[in-house]
Motif scaffolding. Structure first.
Motif, short mmCIF file in Angstrom:
data_model
loop_
_atom_site.label_atom_id
_atom_site.label_comp_id
_atom_site.label_asym_id
_atom_site.label_seq_id
_atom_site.Cartn_x
_atom_site.Cartn_y
_atom_site.Cartn_z
N UNK A 24 0.84 -1.21 0.00
CA UNK A 24 0.00 0.00 0.00
C UNK A 24 0.87 1.25 0.00
N UNK A 25 0.76 2.10 -1.02
CA UNK A 25 1.54 3.34 -0.99
C UNK A 25 0.96 4.35 0.01
N UNK A 26 1.84 5.21 0.52
CA UNK A 26 1.41 6.27 1.46
C UNK A 26 1.02 7.54 0.72
N UNK A 27 1.31 7.57 -0.58
CA UNK A 27 1.07 8.79 -1.35
C UNK A 27 1.10 8.47 -2.84
N UNK A 28 0.77 9.47 -3.65
CA UNK A 28 0.75 9.40 -5.13
C UNK A 28 -0.54 8.78 -5.64
N UNK A 29 -0.60 8.63 -6.97
CA UNK A 29 -1.82 8.10 -7.59
C UNK A 29 -1.63 6.68 -8.08
N UNK A 30 -0.62 5.97 -7.56
CA UNK A 30 -0.24 4.71 -8.19
C UNK A 30 0.00 3.58 -7.21
N UNK A 40 10.39 -5.05 -14.41
CA UNK A 40 9.83 -6.16 -13.62
C UNK A 40 8.53 -5.72 -12.91
N UNK A 41 7.98 -4.58 -13.34
CA UNK A 41 6.81 -4.01 -12.64
C UNK A 41 5.74 -3.55 -13.63
N UNK A 42 4.56 -3.38 -13.08
CA UNK A 42 3.48 -2.74 -13.82
C UNK A 42 2.85 -1.71 -12.88
N UNK A 43 2.36 -0.60 -13.48
CA UNK A 43 1.79 0.48 -12.65
C UNK A 43 0.27 0.53 -12.80
N UNK A 44 -0.40 0.53 -11.65
CA UNK A 44 -1.86 0.70 -11.61
C UNK A 44 -2.16 2.14 -11.18
N UNK A 45 -3.06 2.80 -11.89
CA UNK A 45 -3.42 4.16 -11.50
C UNK A 45 -4.74 4.14 -10.72
#
Ligand SMILES: Cc1ncc(COP(=O)(O)O)c(C=O)c1O
Length: 388
Positions: free
Chosen positions: A318-324, A362-367
């Protein structure tokens, strides 16, 4: 006859431009695509902001050119935001420069500062404009790997002294796109010290600084005493205030670097449409409580995405910030192969990590910019495709 300059040889077309075309064709063919790729907020700005814009547009004298460094009232409004949110004092006369979106300033500051052969230190993965602005200026990118074990912070101590001596600019970006990592003031202090040692300007991209979760507050790098001697920070209303199409950004901090950027801009653009700025002043100075409510909306979407990814066996956090949400891939895929397979089979569009550099592959970004309902639906489709 070829008209293209040699400068263009190293400029790669923006990934999202091609993706938009592809998705438009799929939609025309009747396919329902859920877009969790681009970071363009789907929610509206506070109505008071839109009202200020529309009322201003009715006034006759709001339709001419505006000054290149923006009206003082706008620069004062940005100073107010920096004081209120970060306790940073900015002189609106010469430490605040309005931009046509932060991307414009990120690109142009490199043209204003970089000579051919200068090294620019760039995070990998990182926002692509840092690299494209460097190469078009004749600069040489030196990529600093962002690794999960270091919390996606670059290790400045391993940059060879010979490279650091040739470097003119160090790019940082926290909260980070694409990794969603955040940085502490201790890290920013380390970056300022490094910049002092090697006579470098730190360009800190803080476009996501007001999109935070679980009570976390993201600092401004300008909170470090003496940072202004060595730093320009970029900010924007695009993400923080759901105003991506308005193109309202800012560069704050080192007044000499800002003066160079302004000089370049006087030849590249002619300021904003005044009603946009009237709306921006309301956004910066008006009631900010709605931002908290809005962040809770993103937080719910984040929670759905992360819990579903974990159920699928992926190591998302879980990120603490940003849109991703930045998610490590299952074995056996490059990021492009994974994103293509998900688009073609699950009709969900994600951003392959390679768009941000080799270290992203090695990653994919979810918005987080689709409604809760569409986000849920997207994760169901993905789950069905992953575990049929
Ligand atoms: C890290 C980062 N910086 C800057 C920008 C540019 O934002 P804008 O030009 O809309 O202010 C973006 C947009 O996605 C971004 O992700």
């Amino acid at each position: 006859m070829a008209f293209t300059s040699r400068r263009m040889d190293n400029l790669t077309p923006l990934f999202f431009a091609a993706l938009d075309e592809r998705i438009a064709a799929m939609k025309t063919a009747g396919v329902d695509i859920i877009r969790l790729d681009v970071g363009s907020p789907d929610l509206a700005p506070d109505p008071a902001i839109v009202t200020a814009l529309s009322q201003s547009a009715l006034v006759l004298d709001r339709h001419g050119y505006t000054s290149h460094n923006g009206p003082l009232v706008l620069r004062e409004a940005w100073s107010q935001l920096y004081w209120r949110e970060f306790g940073v004092k900015l002189n609106p006369e010469n430490e605040v420069l309005p931009l046509l979106g932060s991307k414009e300033g990120i690109f142009h500051i490199l043209l204003a500062l970089i000579d051919p052969g200068d090294v620019v230190l760039i995070p990998d993965p990182g926002y692509p404009t840092y690299t494209q602005g460097t190469t078009i200026s004749g600069g040489i990118p030196y990529f600093m790997p962002l690794r999960p074990e270091r919390g996606f912070l670059p290790d400045l101590s391993v940059i060879p002294a010979g490279i650091a001596q040739k470097a003119k600019v160090l790019w940082l970006n926290y909260p980070n796109n694409p990794t969603a990592a955040t940085a502490s003031l201790e890290f920013f202090a380390e970056a300022v010290e490094f910049a002092q040692q090697y006579d470098i300007l730190v360009c800190h991209d803080a476009a996501y600084s007001l999109i935070t979760y679980d009570g976390f507050q993201s600092p401004s790098a300008l909170q470090i005493p003496s940072a202004k001697e060595r730093m320009v920070e970029f900010n924007s209303l695009s993400k923080s205030h759901n105003m991506a199409g308005w193109r309202v950004g800012v560069a704050v901090g080192n007044n000499k670097a800002l003066r160079d950027l302004l000089t370049l801009k006087t030849h590249a653009d002619s300021g904003h449409f005044m009603p946009v700025l009237d709306g921006a002043v309301v956004a910066l100075t008006g009631d900010q409580r709605w931002l908290h409510e809005r962040n809770l909306v993103y937080q719910q979407r984040r929670d759905i995405i992360v819990s579903e990814l974990i159920q699928m066996g992926l190591m998302a956090t879980k990120p603490k910030a940003s849109l991703y949400v930045w998610c490590p891939l299952p074995q056996g895929y490059t990021s492009l192969e994974f994103a293509e397979a998900v688009l073609d089979n699950a009709y969900v569009s994600l951003t392959p990590g390679i768009v941000f550099g080799k270290m992203g592959d090695r990653y994919v970004r979810f918005s987080l910019t689709s409604s809760l309902e569409r986000t849920r639906e997207a994760m169901q489709r993905l789950k069905k495709w992953m575990k049929p």
